[in-house]
Design a protein around this motif. Structure first.
Motif, PDB file in Angstrom:
ATOM      1  N   LYS A   5       0.852  -1.280  -0.092  1.00 51.29           N
ATOM      2  CA  LYS A   5       0.006  -0.035  -0.045  1.00 51.29           C
ATOM      3  C   LYS A   5       0.826   1.389   0.065  1.00 51.29           C
ATOM      4  O   LYS A   5       0.878   2.207  -0.933  1.00 51.29           O
ATOM      5  N   LYS A   6       1.889   1.281   0.848  1.00 53.21           N
ATOM      6  CA  LYS A   6       2.662   2.421   0.872  1.00 53.21           C
ATOM      7  C   LYS A   6       3.570   2.381  -0.332  1.00 53.21           C
ATOM      8  O   LYS A   6       3.610   3.682  -0.892  1.00 53.21           O
ATOM      9  N   LEU A   7       3.856   1.200  -0.815  1.00 52.68           N
ATOM     10  CA  LEU A   7       4.659   1.547  -2.233  1.00 52.68           C
ATOM     11  C   LEU A   7       3.950   2.030  -3.227  1.00 52.68           C
ATOM     12  O   LEU A   7       4.373   2.954  -4.165  1.00 52.68           O
ATOM     13  N   ARG A   8       2.415   1.849  -3.274  1.00 49.28           N
ATOM     14  CA  ARG A   8       1.680   2.569  -4.453  1.00 49.28           C
ATOM     15  C   ARG A   8       1.851   3.951  -4.170  1.00 49.28           C
ATOM     16  O   ARG A   8       2.138   4.651  -5.226  1.00 49.28           O
ATOM     17  N   GLY A   9       1.543   4.551  -3.071  1.00 52.38           N
ATOM     18  CA  GLY A   9       1.860   5.986  -2.869  1.00 52.38           C
ATOM     19  C   GLY A   9       3.011   6.348  -3.054  1.00 52.38           C
ATOM     20  O   GLY A   9       3.312   7.168  -3.928  1.00 52.38           O
ATOM     21  N   ASP A  10       4.187   5.913  -2.850  1.00 50.68           N
ATOM     22  CA  ASP A  10       5.437   6.199  -2.895  1.00 50.68           C
ATOM     23  C   ASP A  10       5.829   6.351  -4.479  1.00 50.68           C
ATOM     24  O   ASP A  10       6.525   7.203  -5.038  1.00 50.68           O
ATOM     25  N   LEU A  11       5.139   5.230  -5.121  1.00 49.73           N
ATOM     26  CA  LEU A  11       5.519   5.223  -6.761  1.00 49.73           C
ATOM     27  C   LEU A  11       4.942   6.314  -7.449  1.00 49.73           C
ATOM     28  O   LEU A  11       5.653   6.935  -8.210  1.00 49.73           O
ATOM     29  N   ILE A  12       3.817   6.580  -7.205  1.00 49.26           N
ATOM     30  CA  ILE A  12       3.068   7.634  -7.913  1.00 49.26           C
ATOM     31  C   ILE A  12       3.884   8.844  -7.456  1.00 49.26           C
ATOM     32  O   ILE A  12       4.271   9.747  -8.117  1.00 49.26           O
ATOM     33  N   ALA A  13       4.078   9.205  -6.357  1.00 48.06           N
ATOM     34  CA  ALA A  13       4.713  10.529  -5.754  1.00 48.06           C
ATOM     35  C   ALA A  13       6.345  10.559  -6.476  1.00 48.06           C
ATOM     36  O   ALA A  13       6.340  11.584  -7.144  1.00 48.06           O
ATOM     37  N   GLY A  14       6.681   9.362  -6.528  1.00 46.80           N
ATOM     38  CA  GLY A  14       8.208   9.296  -6.969  1.00 46.80           C
ATOM     39  C   GLY A  14       8.135   9.828  -8.453  1.00 46.80           C
ATOM     40  O   GLY A  14       9.165  10.564  -8.812  1.00 46.80           O
ATOM     41  N   LEU A  15       7.270   9.141  -9.120  1.00 45.09           N
ATOM     42  CA  LEU A  15       7.487   9.309 -10.719  1.00 45.09           C
ATOM     43  C   LEU A  15       6.901  10.836 -10.778  1.00 45.09           C
ATOM     44  O   LEU A  15       7.360  11.620 -11.508  1.00 45.09           O
ATOM     45  N   THR A  16       5.998  11.411 -10.005  1.00 45.50           N
ATOM     46  CA  THR A  16       5.482  12.865 -10.055  1.00 45.50           C
ATOM     47  C   THR A  16       6.602  13.682 -10.005  1.00 45.50           C
ATOM     48  O   THR A  16       7.330  14.691 -10.891  1.00 45.50           O
ATOM     49  N   ILE A  17       7.230  13.645  -9.049  1.00 44.05           N
ATOM     50  CA  ILE A  17       8.579  14.521  -8.488  1.00 44.05           C
ATOM     51  C   ILE A  17       9.696  14.087  -9.599  1.00 44.05           C
ATOM     52  O   ILE A  17      10.315  15.138 -10.066  1.00 44.05           O
ATOM     53  N   ALA A  18       9.872  13.107 -10.168  1.00 48.55           N
ATOM     54  CA  ALA A  18      11.017  12.838 -11.055  1.00 48.55           C
ATOM     55  C   ALA A  18      10.813  13.476 -12.284  1.00 48.55           C
ATOM     56  O   ALA A  18      11.638  14.237 -12.786  1.00 48.55           O
ATOM     57  N   SER A  19       9.445  13.743 -12.756  1.00 46.27           N
ATOM     58  CA  SER A  19       9.049  14.315 -14.086  1.00 46.27           C
ATOM     59  C   SER A  19       9.556  16.021 -13.499  1.00 46.27           C
ATOM     60  O   SER A  19       9.963  16.569 -14.902  1.00 46.27           O
ATOM     61  N   LEU A  20       9.661  16.486 -12.299  1.00 46.20           N
ATOM     62  CA  LEU A  20       9.933  17.806 -12.406  1.00 46.20           C
ATOM     63  C   LEU A  20      11.412  17.980 -12.453  1.00 46.20           C
ATOM     64  O   LEU A  20      11.666  19.276 -12.898  1.00 46.20           O
ATOM     65  N   CYS A  21      12.355  17.194 -11.991  1.00 45.00           N
ATOM     66  CA  CYS A  21      13.554  17.452 -11.969  1.00 45.00           C
ATOM     67  C   CYS A  21      14.540  17.038 -12.939  1.00 45.00           C
ATOM     68  O   CYS A  21      15.696  17.118 -13.072  1.00 45.00           O
ATOM     69  N   ILE A  22      13.723  16.501 -14.168  1.00 44.72           N
ATOM     70  CA  ILE A  22      14.876  16.010 -15.389  1.00 44.72           C
ATOM     71  C   ILE A  22      15.443  17.257 -15.895  1.00 44.72           C
ATOM     72  O   ILE A  22      16.831  16.964 -16.113  1.00 44.72           O
TER      73      ILE A  22
END
Lengths: 626, 626
Positions: A80-97
């Motif tokens: 469950k936690k992973l799901r949250g983290d995954l979405i969050a991780g992808l989102t912030i990744a898109s910001l810092c490319i």
């Protein structure tokens, strides 16, 4: 003491209230006292508490978990936690490319050592661009690219060292010395400076000043512009600014990924139109693949060592303040405690490693952390995911960004930093505390017109000047009896409070130290004089016979202070006015005893409350009436 | 506000005590506020008070009298007073003939401008010998006599300028920054240094170090001594020390004139035995007649200007501290007020003039002032008389002192400075305040092992470090109800005080500023955690539902502080604990309103006293009980 309590209670035979005597705290030995102070100063958060009464093996595990919290929360990790983290991780990744380089290694390190669940690690507008500005005062990023980078890594290294050191030696409280006001002003100033620096890319100017102050920048801005560049830059900047205005909760991610979108669009646009042929500057040579080692690029000698050190310290401190501030904010939201000093060690370690893998100073980014939080991150795993995504990008996608026009990066940065000019906060400062506002402005103009260091210096010194002023010229107040109560309060604050005839009640609003002892003494005497004049003017008023000093706010006193009290006592005796103390605190009471001041004015002239003191004066007053 | 008081009073339906609401001070405009602060800082003593509503001519006369107080008290002067002054004047004159040169002009000037009635002006052991030590670090008094003197005058000049400036710009409070502790240590250190310097004359050593620190002095002490010199010096020193022990009130003048006696005796002795032939060094060339002008000897250019300035500033400050301290002491004894700033102007003017009439830095001498006081002086006239006597001496008697052996002057000085090592005061410091003691020792060793400036620097910075520490790590205390009263006090100080079940009462003992806001917040939360653990352990204890923060000692708060309170409020909400404030002061209340924090926690959660707050919690608590 028995005699004393008797004698005092005898005074108020007609006031049936029981007079309680002022307690003297149990004398504790010097060493204990010293240890207490030390603990409160450096170990206020009592970090060793969990280690109490545990077996050695448990202690070892605990130790590991303290250094690498991931081993603590990792065991409770679930899908469950992973799901949250995954979405969050992808989102912030898109910001810092766009600024990918420093977003790969540091987040990994932090994920293992950091104790915040919401911070998104990476290069941050303020810090990294601040770093840039300071570096450019030393070297030219174009012509002296090699040294420039080396100096950058050196600075990053020392930024990390600074952070680790501060954390390790429990000096975390030092960053509290950057007041909120100072930070507001400082950020604003930094934003302006940074935005100005970006005009180079934004207006497509060839040669640009290395200085960061507004004057010299303005000089070089008046130069040959490149209209295509401006056109592209302006259009995307307006897009970014527009995206900012989408306040809709559902579309919170729009402003978040707007940078990415504009990068892709503009890159594509330039690629097909080959606008770079029309003098639109592009990124050109971009490093492919993951960060190479940069250990032996760091300056460990020569005068660049010093420069790098100086820059690193500043950048490190700023980085810390931001990261800790962010960490605290989100910790408060999810209500978990954050160990500032541990955070620092984590951030520092991350930067040290970073500096050895060609990363610039990284820290917690507020905007991205917010996105991370709103995207529903659970743990620092989101940082791991982000760094993986970044890794893949670096490996395969980056080369495509060769055609990204500098103007876009400029406009992204400008858009980012504009948000840092927080006029609302400044006005609030003005409303609440003029002095804070001055400090804020000092920081702002210091940064804009001179340099980052100067700005900080100004802000800090103003903030301290304020404290010292408050300790040098403490407030004093005349107290009066609040009707239908037994409490005595400042008659300015409570106009309905009434003075007690024949008694003057003064409250001193600060610890009495060498820096204010004389002032306090003379101020009290002046109060007395004013009062006596009033009394003379009025008819049927008994002369002032008792001066009650309410000591509640007097948290501490030193030898100079005690001498001042003795002086006060002497000149009161001359005027046949009895000095009475009300509610001295433990520390003060302790010292009054040690200096035997208590016996000088008489144990029974020290009371628990002003009310007791007054009720003890009343009878004596009556006798003296004509 | 009506609704608020209703709602709150409703809470305490069963406690019949009327709940008074916390007053918000009348909002005063910014300019007024600013002016108030300025006044309290620089014009605390309200110097213009007497000028209020007077005619222009009266104002003029008053003005003259303010600058030259002699015209004020001079008019009330009479024979009776003269008698007192005459005796006193003669007595103190006898003391200062050995160092006559600087005792002629300055006292005259002071008599006209000074406002103290008891100070005896003249060269003072500490200051003038301190001056000597600092000068000798620059020049050799023997070989470079001319420059040495010129530098001395320059220093004196700037000492005067410093004093006038401080006084004129109302910066008198700056000397308060030299804490009592610092002065004790500093004096002791200076005494040691000075005594060591005198070993040259005392042991009759030919060549001596110019340095003032103990190490280099000890090196040069191991040199060829002159036994006759030592014999003379030792015998008279023991005589002087013996004279000190005459504590008899009737013979108070014996130690006072002992120096004079020994000078006369020794001079006579050397004259008849011609001991100077046996290598006993004597004063030899002594300037006859009154002080010549030295205006054009002062360095107004070259690097000696700077050195003179540096030395002058230090000497001037020390001179001030001593003079003001003495002035205050005697003013307190005779109970008249002393305007520190005016004193400074007077002392400064006196030194400026002095520097132009070949005088070294003069100031108020404690020993001589004491003699002056005990000899029954009435006004500064005693200074005039002294200076006249000195004048005559210079004119006619001085030449006789040609044969005075240096050893005697040395022993006089040693005897004088030994008294400055005040071990009693140091031990008292230790007893009262360890931190003061450290500052004291810092000053002492700084002076002894390094230099005067360093010693002062150390002392001052320690003193300030203390203040900052107190502001960075303020004390917090858990309050309990003192039996048979409605007052709540520190349970450490009052062990009999009892906690209120379900309510935690914390007092913060300092203004809440950026430097401590986070600490205060986290400390309070830690108190809460500890308390909650206790409650869990105990049975039949309601959980903590209310946190009352006693704000009486919180004299001020800044924006960082308010943010901390907001943070506290948030994390308390998470734990379902209600934050309540008790008795915030006017300034704090003002700012809480401005930042609309009051409306955040609810107006009716701010109470006048802890008692009110508790009595408002009680009923709510009951409801929640199982």
């Amino acid at each position: 003491m028995d005699i004393r309590s008797l004698s005092s209670s005898h005074h108020h035979s007609q006031s049936e209230r029981y007079i309680h005597k002022v307690g003297v705290p149990p004398k504790q030995n010097l060493f204990k006292e010293f240890r207490e102070t030390l603990k409160e100063t450096f170990f206020a958060d009592d970090p060793l508490r969990p280690f109490k009464d545990r077996s050695r093996s448990q202690k070892f595990i605990l130790g590991i978990q303290t250094i690498f919290p991931i081993f603590e929360w990792g065991r409770k990790y679930n899908l469950k936690k992973l799901r949250g983290d995954l979405i969050a991780g992808l989102t912030i990744a898109s910001l810092c490319i766009p600024q990918a380089n420093s977003s790969f290694v540091p987040p990994l390190i932090y994920a293992f050592m950091g104790s915040s669940r919401d911070i998104a690690i990476g290069p941050v507008a303020v810090v990294s661009l601040l770093l840039g500005t300071m570096l450019q005062n030393e070297l030219d990023p174009i012509n002296e690219k090699a040294q420039y980078q080396r100096l950058a890594f050196t600075a990053t290294f020392f930024a990390g060292i600074t952070q680790v050191t501060l954390g390790f030696f429990r000096l975390g409280f030092l960053i509290d010395f950057l007041s909120h006001a100072a930070i507001v002003g400082f950020m604003g100033g930094a934003a302006v400076t940074i935005a100005l620096q970006q005009l180079k890319g934004f207006l497509g100017i060839k040669k640009f000043t290395k200085k960061s102050d507004i004057i010299s920048v303005m000089h070089s801005v008046v130069a040959s512009w490149n209209w295509q560049t401006i056109a592209i830059g302006a259009s995307f900047l307006s897009f970014l600014l527009f995206a900012k205005f989408i306040k809709n909760k559902k579309f919170f991610w729009v402003p978040a990924i707007a940078p990415l979108i504009s990068v892709i669009l503009s890159t594509f646009f330039v690629y097909i139109t080959r606008a770079d042929k029309q003098g639109v500057q592009i990124v050109k040579n971009i490093k492919k693949g993951i960060n190479p080692s940069s250990v032996n690029e760091i300056y460990f000698s020569g005068d660049y060592l010093l420069k790098g050190f100086r820059i690193g310290v500043v950048a490190g401190m700023i980085g810390l303040t931001e990261a800790i501030a962010i960490g605290r904010t989100f910790a408060a939201m999810k209500d978990y405690q954050l160990d500032g000093n541990k955070e620092m060690v984590a951030l520092g370690a991350m930067n040290v490693v970073g500096s050895m893998t060609s990363c610039y100073v990284a820290t917690g980014s507020f905007s991205r952390s917010a996105v991370n939080f709103m995207a529903g991150c659970e743990t620092a795993v989101s940082n791991i995911i982000m760094s993986c995504v970044v890794f893949l990008t670096l490996e395969f996608i980056t080369p495509l960004f060769k055609y990204t026009p500098n103007a876009i990066l400029a406009s992204i940065i400008i858009n980012a930093v504009i948000g840092l000019i927080d006029i609302g906060a400044a006005t609030l400062l003005w409303k609440i505390d003029k002095f804070d506002f001055v400090a804020c402005m000092g920081a702002f103009f210091g940064v804009v017109f001179s340099s980052v260091e100067i700005g900080l210096l100004i802000a800090v010194s103003i903030s301290f000047a304020k404290i010292l002023l408050q300790v040098t010229r403490p407030r004093t107040a005349i107290l009066g009896k609040v009707p239908r109560t037994t409490v005595y309060r400042n008659i300015q604050q409570y106009p309905e409070a009434t003075k007690v005839p024949g008694v003057l009640i003064v409250r001193v609003d600060s610890a009495i130290y060498f820096s204010n002892s004389n002032y306090v003494k003379e101020r009290i005497l002046r109060w007395l004089e004013d009062e006596e004049e009033e009394v003379k003017a009025a008819t049927y008023q008994p002369r002032i016979q008792f001066l009650i000093v309410e000591m509640s706010p007097v948290t501490d006193i030193d030898t100079s202070g005690i001498h001042a009290l003795e002086g006060l006592h002497r000149s009161l005796e001359k005027r046949e006015v009895q000095l009475i103390l009300a509610n001295p605190g433990p520390v003060v009471m302790d010292k009054l005893h040690a200096s035997s001041f208590t016996s000088l004015i008489g144990e029974d002239n020290i009371f628990l409350t002003v009310a007791d003191a007054v009720s003890s004066c009343a009878p004596k007053l009556v006798e003296e009436q004509p």
